[in-house]
Design a protein around this motif. Sequence first.
Motif: not given
Length: 352
Positions: A291-299, A309-328
């Motif tokens: 809801a905060r991401a939607e209100t503030e127009g943020a990805r 942990k978050l992906a299984p809980l993320w609302p399906r109707a919301a903007s998709p959740l993204w994560y940053v992969s890491q390169q070592l």
Amino acid sequence: MPRAAEVRAIERVWYGEGALPALGRAALAPLEALYAAATATRGALYDARLLRAHASRIAVVGVGNLTVGGTGKTPVSAWLARRLAERGAHPAIVLRGYGADEPLVHQQLNPEIPVIVSADRVAGIARAAELDADVAVLDDAFQHRRAARDADVVLVSADRWGARRRLLPAGPWREPARAIRRASLVLVTRKAASRERAERVSAEVGAIAPGVPRAVVHLAPGALRRAADPAADPVEEPIDGMAGARVLAISAIGDPGAFRAQLAETGATVLDAAFPDHHRFVAADAASLAARAETEGARPVCTLKDAVKLAPLWPRAASPLWYVSQQLSVETGADHLDHLVTALLGTSHRQP
């Protein structure tokens, strides 16, 4: 809602300048003294062999640090296990699993490598041997001296290194800096810190532990990936595509500041949504963040540690959740890392 105030309060006491942070550290000094005495006594008992370190019939390497969180133990442990597997070993990851996020991260980074969760590291190593592993990689184990190791890799964060080295709870240090001398190899990790700063930190570590080999590694942001079922085909975007965008930086990690700085380096406008390290997200957290991401127009963007942990809980109707992969990437000291891996391979076929 994110408890950013809680995270910032701890960081201000540990890392802040000025009268108020100094007052907070002074108030915690008696507890720090008790912690220091207990740590020193325990270490002396192991050094004198009055407390037993239990040996294993397989090779064991620990990956740990001297401070609370934020150095990159999980990605480095995963990288080391993968490197051992590529060289013909059969590694297993052994960890306590505090917060439930690290086992999920390891399973996603290296699906073919067994992950054993056990508060008793000796029992966890024995279980790894039962699963036909010949090398156990202990994620977060430098202070767990009950399990004997063939090598100890100690991580030092260039982003968080400083002259003030207060022990818990007045600071983030688990042991004094001189404990680095027990290490087989020191890895100076950097996220948002410059390479020049990492080299300066490496030189300071060398002055503290002159006989210990050192390397510098960069944990750099990789692709931007959509958080979804790990079995699904990943949806990726280049991270530089965030330039000029508003991003809600969701993190429950040891060094949220470095994560925010990495996102800011892409040119994004970063909004903070920090939780305490290892926070156990619930559906209400996910709904509030969406809801905060939607209100503030943020990805909404998080780390892999948060995404599992978050992906299984993320609302399906919301903007998709993204994560940053890491390169070592290893910037200096690659020969020391190769020597460590080779030495472990030489001890990974010991008989019972």
